[in-house]
Design an enzyme around this catalytic site. Structure first.
Site, PDB file in Angstrom:
ATOM      1  CG  HIS A   1      -1.913   1.063   1.275  1.00 17.53           C
ATOM      2  ND1 HIS A   1      -2.108   1.876   2.375  1.00 17.53           N
ATOM      3  CD2 HIS A   1      -2.824   1.462   0.348  1.00 17.53           C
ATOM      4  CE1 HIS A   1      -3.086   2.723   2.133  1.00 17.53           C
ATOM      5  NE2 HIS A   1      -3.536   2.496   0.905  1.00 17.53           N
TER       6      HIS A   1
ATOM      7  CG  HIS B   1      -3.686   9.150  -0.308  1.00 21.08           C
ATOM      8  ND1 HIS B   1      -4.387   9.875   0.652  1.00 21.08           N
ATOM      9  CD2 HIS B   1      -4.460   8.082  -0.606  1.00 21.08           C
ATOM     10  CE1 HIS B   1      -5.521   9.259   0.913  1.00 21.08           C
ATOM     11  NE2 HIS B   1      -5.591   8.169   0.168  1.00 21.08           N
TER      12      HIS B   1
END
Length: 236
Positions: free
Chosen positions: A11, A53
């Site tokens: 991730h 992100h």
């Protein structure tokens, strides 16, 4: 598309306290351990595809800038975390990975206009490696369905919750039908949901995120085909 399920997927790369998420170092660490890589992309004000992100840079850089309202030259000089790494371009990541491990590219679409999808597709057309795209935004996935159907696409769905309401399930079915995805990527809290049962019934591949232990990995793989992990070192 079986390559996507050959190994656990890191991730935002294999990041730690000393290695920042979505950094070139985090991606290099994932490659070293033969993990797939999940990463996030969005557009800068001047149309560059950056790997980051959040909508705002403050959490990772202590500078309060909106990514889509800032030119890349200004973003590049920021330091990620407590080191000297910069916010990378997707092109830099592709040059680093060079097909060594598969990539799962999440498109962060805050206001859909098709420009991010077009830019990402153009970069991937020149890349020789294994990859797929995914997004929570069904318009983004519809763009790939209509303009770059050769690129595997996954529908992201879910958040931390104890159960899925009937309305949630119908929303999922609507997005599923609209995007015709090649796989589904679900929050781990949905493992016992009717969405998983539906995907299993139609043999739709499932990726579960974000698992944080070997125990969670083992539990997820009883119903899913792959996991996106963070915070531990899973077995391949």
């Amino acid at each position: 598309m079986k390559w996507l399920f050959n190994s656990p997927i890191a991730h935002r790369g294999l990041h730690t306290k000393n290695v920042c998420e979505n950094s070139l170092n985090a991606f290099a660490q994932a490659i070293e351990h033969s993990y797939g890589i999940e990463l996030d992309v969005q557009l800068t004000q001047d149309g560059k595809v950056v790997v980051f992100h959040d909508l705002n840079t403050f959490r990772l850089t202590n500078k309060d800038l909106e990514v889509d309202k800032t030119e890349y030259a200004e973003l590049k000089i920021l330091s990620l975390g407590n080191n000297q790494e910069h916010i990378p371009l997707l092109k830099e990541v592709l040059d680093l990975v060079q097909g060594k491990v598969p990539l799962l590219i999440e498109l962060k679409v805050f206001e859909y206009n098709g420009e991010l999808e077009k830019a990402v597709s153009k970069l991937l057309d020149k890349y020789h490696g294994e990859y797929a795209v995914c997004s929570f935004n069904h318009q983004s996935l519809k763009w790939f369905k209509n303009h770059s159907p050769q690129i595997p696409r996954g529908l992201l769905f879910g958040e931390e919750r104890k159960k899925v309401s009937l309305r949630d399930f119908f929303n999922f079915i609507y997005y599923f039908d609209a995007t015709k995805p090649n796989f589904i990527s679900l929050n781990k809290s949905l493992l016992k949901s009717k969405i998983v049962r539906f995907c299993t019934m139609i043999k739709m591949p499932i990726i579960i995120w974000t698992v944080n232990s070997a125990q969670e990995q083992k539990k997820a793989l009883k119903k899913a085909n792959a996991v996106i992990f963070e915070g531990f070192m899973p077995s391949n």
